[in-house]
Scaffold this motif. Structure first.
Motif, PDB file in Angstrom:
ATOM      1  N   LEU A 186       0.901  -1.276   0.011  1.00 33.13           N
ATOM      2  CA  LEU A 186       0.090  -0.148   0.064  1.00 33.13           C
ATOM      3  C   LEU A 186       0.900   1.193  -0.012  1.00 33.13           C
ATOM      4  CD1 LEU A 186      -2.909  -0.782   2.641  1.00 33.13           C
ATOM      5  CD2 LEU A 186      -3.103  -0.634   0.217  1.00 33.13           C
ATOM      6  N   ILE A 187       2.174   0.940   0.257  1.00 33.52           N
ATOM      7  CA  ILE A 187       2.848   2.425   0.331  1.00 33.52           C
ATOM      8  C   ILE A 187       3.245   2.823  -0.970  1.00 33.52           C
ATOM      9  CG2 ILE A 187       5.187   3.258   1.358  1.00 33.52           C
ATOM     10  CD1 ILE A 187       5.186   0.977   3.350  1.00 33.52           C
ATOM     11  N   PRO A 188       3.011   4.066  -1.255  1.00 35.66           N
ATOM     12  CA  PRO A 188       3.266   5.099  -2.414  1.00 35.66           C
ATOM     13  C   PRO A 188       4.654   4.767  -2.992  1.00 35.66           C
ATOM     14  CG  PRO A 188       2.054   6.222  -1.188  1.00 35.66           C
ATOM     15  CD  PRO A 188       2.333   5.150  -0.344  1.00 35.66           C
ATOM     16  N   LYS A 189       5.024   4.536  -4.078  1.00 34.89           N
ATOM     17  CA  LYS A 189       6.625   4.223  -4.508  1.00 34.89           C
ATOM     18  C   LYS A 189       7.101   5.879  -4.686  1.00 34.89           C
ATOM     19  CE  LYS A 189       7.257   0.081  -5.352  1.00 34.89           C
ATOM     20  NZ  LYS A 189       6.015  -0.361  -4.176  1.00 34.89           N
ATOM     21  N   GLY A 190       8.311   6.004  -3.858  1.00 38.56           N
ATOM     22  CA  GLY A 190       8.892   7.346  -3.850  1.00 38.56           C
ATOM     23  C   GLY A 190       8.494   8.173  -2.636  1.00 38.56           C
ATOM     24  N   LYS A 191       7.553   7.813  -2.017  1.00 40.22           N
ATOM     25  CA  LYS A 191       7.217   8.594  -0.946  1.00 40.22           C
ATOM     26  C   LYS A 191       6.928   7.497   0.355  1.00 40.22           C
ATOM     27  CE  LYS A 191       4.173  11.571  -3.467  1.00 40.22           C
ATOM     28  NZ  LYS A 191       2.718  11.948  -3.986  1.00 40.22           N
ATOM     29  N   GLU A 192       7.853   6.730   0.392  1.00 39.42           N
ATOM     30  CA  GLU A 192       7.746   5.653   1.398  1.00 39.42           C
ATOM     31  C   GLU A 192       8.137   6.167   3.014  1.00 39.42           C
ATOM     32  OE1 GLU A 192       9.214   3.425  -2.272  1.00 39.42           O
ATOM     33  OE2 GLU A 192       9.633   5.506  -1.142  1.00 39.42           O
ATOM     34  N   ASN A 193       9.034   7.260   2.926  1.00 31.40           N
ATOM     35  CA  ASN A 193       8.994   7.923   4.238  1.00 31.40           C
ATOM     36  C   ASN A 193       8.244   8.721   4.892  1.00 31.40           C
ATOM     37  OD1 ASN A 193      11.885   6.866   4.377  1.00 31.40           O
ATOM     38  ND2 ASN A 193      12.815   8.394   3.817  1.00 31.40           N
ATOM     39  N   LYS A 194       7.372   9.371   3.767  1.00 30.92           N
ATOM     40  CA  LYS A 194       6.218  10.301   4.435  1.00 30.92           C
ATOM     41  C   LYS A 194       5.113   9.411   4.729  1.00 30.92           C
ATOM     42  CE  LYS A 194       3.487  14.242   2.772  1.00 30.92           C
ATOM     43  NZ  LYS A 194       2.188  13.895   2.510  1.00 30.92           N
ATOM     44  N   TYR A 195       4.883   8.403   3.958  1.00 36.48           N
ATOM     45  CA  TYR A 195       3.687   7.450   4.187  1.00 36.48           C
ATOM     46  C   TYR A 195       4.078   6.854   5.763  1.00 36.48           C
ATOM     47  CZ  TYR A 195      -0.075   3.998   3.557  1.00 36.48           C
ATOM     48  OH  TYR A 195      -1.283   3.371   3.687  1.00 36.48           O
ATOM     49  N   LEU A 196       5.003   6.137   5.900  1.00 36.33           N
ATOM     50  CA  LEU A 196       5.284   5.577   7.071  1.00 36.33           C
ATOM     51  C   LEU A 196       5.162   6.541   8.351  1.00 36.33           C
ATOM     52  CD1 LEU A 196       8.262   3.200   6.037  1.00 36.33           C
ATOM     53  CD2 LEU A 196       5.802   2.428   6.874  1.00 36.33           C
ATOM     54  N   ALA A 197       5.837   7.758   8.041  1.00 36.75           N
ATOM     55  CA  ALA A 197       5.758   8.785   9.123  1.00 36.75           C
ATOM     56  C   ALA A 197       4.403   9.203   9.596  1.00 36.75           C
ATOM     57  CB  ALA A 197       6.367  10.166   8.660  1.00 36.75           C
ATOM     58  N   GLN A 198       3.509   9.148   8.624  1.00 32.88           N
ATOM     59  CA  GLN A 198       1.961   9.395   8.840  1.00 32.88           C
ATOM     60  C   GLN A 198       1.330   8.117   9.523  1.00 32.88           C
ATOM     61  OE1 GLN A 198       1.118  10.312   4.296  1.00 32.88           O
ATOM     62  NE2 GLN A 198      -0.157  11.737   5.253  1.00 32.88           N
ATOM     63  N   VAL A 199       1.590   6.997   9.160  1.00 34.08           N
ATOM     64  CA  VAL A 199       1.219   5.703  10.004  1.00 34.08           C
ATOM     65  C   VAL A 199       1.711   6.057  11.373  1.00 34.08           C
ATOM     66  CG1 VAL A 199       1.341   3.221  10.070  1.00 34.08           C
ATOM     67  CG2 VAL A 199       1.070   4.320   7.792  1.00 34.08           C
ATOM     68  N   PHE A 200       2.826   6.428  11.585  1.00 32.37           N
ATOM     69  CA  PHE A 200       3.747   6.279  12.705  1.00 32.37           C
ATOM     70  C   PHE A 200       3.018   7.244  13.693  1.00 32.37           C
ATOM     71  CE2 PHE A 200       7.379   3.260  13.518  1.00 32.37           C
ATOM     72  CZ  PHE A 200       6.914   2.368  12.635  1.00 32.37           C
ATOM     73  N   GLN A 201       2.750   8.322  12.942  1.00 25.99           N
ATOM     74  CA  GLN A 201       2.143   9.475  13.785  1.00 25.99           C
ATOM     75  C   GLN A 201       0.840   9.208  14.302  1.00 25.99           C
ATOM     76  OE1 GLN A 201       2.290  13.905  12.046  1.00 25.99           O
ATOM     77  NE2 GLN A 201       0.069  13.586  12.179  1.00 25.99           N
ATOM     78  N   ALA A 202      -0.023   8.575  13.512  1.00 29.39           N
ATOM     79  CA  ALA A 202      -1.232   8.165  13.734  1.00 29.39           C
ATOM     80  C   ALA A 202      -1.448   7.417  14.975  1.00 29.39           C
ATOM     81  CB  ALA A 202      -2.177   7.630  12.687  1.00 29.39           C
ATOM     82  N   LEU A 203      -0.487   6.295  15.236  1.00 29.02           N
ATOM     83  CA  LEU A 203      -0.545   5.444  16.155  1.00 29.02           C
ATOM     84  C   LEU A 203       0.187   5.904  17.379  1.00 29.02           C
ATOM     85  CD1 LEU A 203       1.450   2.432  14.173  1.00 29.02           C
ATOM     86  CD2 LEU A 203      -1.170   2.341  15.292  1.00 29.02           C
ATOM     87  N   ARG A 204       1.033   6.739  17.164  1.00 28.18           N
ATOM     88  CA  ARG A 204       1.730   7.554  18.397  1.00 28.18           C
ATOM     89  C   ARG A 204       0.390   8.465  19.136  1.00 28.18           C
ATOM     90  NH1 ARG A 204       4.832  11.861  16.450  1.00 28.18           N
ATOM     91  NH2 ARG A 204       3.544  13.326  17.663  1.00 28.18           N
TER      92      ARG A 204
END
Length: 301
Positions: A186-204
């Protein structure tokens, strides 16, 4: 010790915003590495007082030996109770530097950073019971959809929730690496870091109830401040900044400003400047964390 722990963002701007009186009472509700607190102490006379809050036990090693400082190992949502307990009411100024400290990001075992593999933890208060692991493995699909959409502002939050719920049928998702593997497609190519940061922000945010705690803190801050006292809040993402901006402008988080019988606005705070203060290009070049920081300053009416 301190500079390695956490470099304070917009230190000069924060101190100027507090407009410190030598014999005043001040509160730093996010002590962390102690950078802001130590600077506040430099501006206080011998009769000045500082109350500092931090729920992370790691922060306690940074507390200076100073009779003017009272350290409270609690979340800032208990601001009013502890200020009352320590006879520090009303106060002349309150500083909040929201979000996660660079020290917490740099500790792999805390599970805040996408850079390392570790257990999915993300607790700021390590005595808390809810972890990111529990959210990932036990929340219903609808609840996962809600937190990823609201707190992560993730476009495909619904698909993300479904993929996690399906993946955990094959076994628990306990680590950062296992979570990345489960959601990889599901992670958009070339935007891996931004997407994972958003997932982690939501969980945190969910683990630490950050937005709930922020609202409770802001409501109490207006009760704790003296008339003319300063509220200085620095945030690092739009969800927090929106709450702070609305509260300063309206005295509440949603809707319009209430008015009295004569049509005068009833709100406890007045913004010192219309726009948020941002870091200089020089500071951003030295400290990447300053890039997203927004500082808002208000005075109690």
């Amino acid at each position: 010790m301190m500079t390695k722990y956490h470099v304070p963002v917009m230190l000069r701007e924060c101190i100027e915003a507090l407009d410190i009186k030598k014999d005043g009472i001040y509160v730093d509700v996010t002590f962390g590495g102690g950078g802001h607190s130590k600077e506040i102490l430099k501006h206080l006379g011998e009769n000045g007082r500082l109350v500092a809050f931090d729920q992370d036990v790691d922060a306690q090693v940074n507390v200076p030996d100073d009779d003017r400082l009272t350290f409270v190992d609690q979340n800032f949502r208990f601001l009013k109770n502890y200020c009352r307990l320590y006879g520090a009411l009303p106060v002349d100024g309150i500083l909040a530097d929201l979000g996660v400290s660079s020290h917490q990001f740099d500790q792999p075992e805390r599970g805040f950073s996408t850079r390392f593999d570790a257990d999915l933890d993300m607790r700021m208060d390590q005595s808390g019971t809810l972890t990111a692991k529990e959210i990932i493995n036990s929340y219903q699909e609808d609840d996962l959809h809600r937190i990823f959409g609201m707190y992560g502002e993730i476009q495909n939050a619904k698909s993300l929730a479904r993929v996690i719920v399906t993946a955990r049928l094959n076994g628990a998702i306990n680590t950062i690496a296992e979570l990345k593997a489960a959601i990889g497609r599901l992670i958009p190519k070339g935007k891996e870091n931004k997407y994972l940061a958003q997932v982690f922000q939501a969980l945190r945010i969910e683990v630490n109830q950050e937005l709930v705690a922020l609202q409770e803190f802001l409501l109490q801050a207006t009760e704790v401040l003296k008339p003319g006292g300063r509220l200085v809040v620095m945030s690092y993402h739009s969800l927090e900044d929106r709450l702070v901006k609305n509260f300063i402008a309206k005295g509440k988080f949603k809707g319009e400003v209430e008015k009295d019988f004569f049509g005068n606005e009833i709100k406890p705070l007045e913004p010192v400047s219309r726009k948020a203060v941002t870091a200089s290009d020089e500071e951003i070049a030295e400290n990447n964390r300053a890039r997203s920081a927004k500082l808002r300053i208000a005075v109690k009416v």
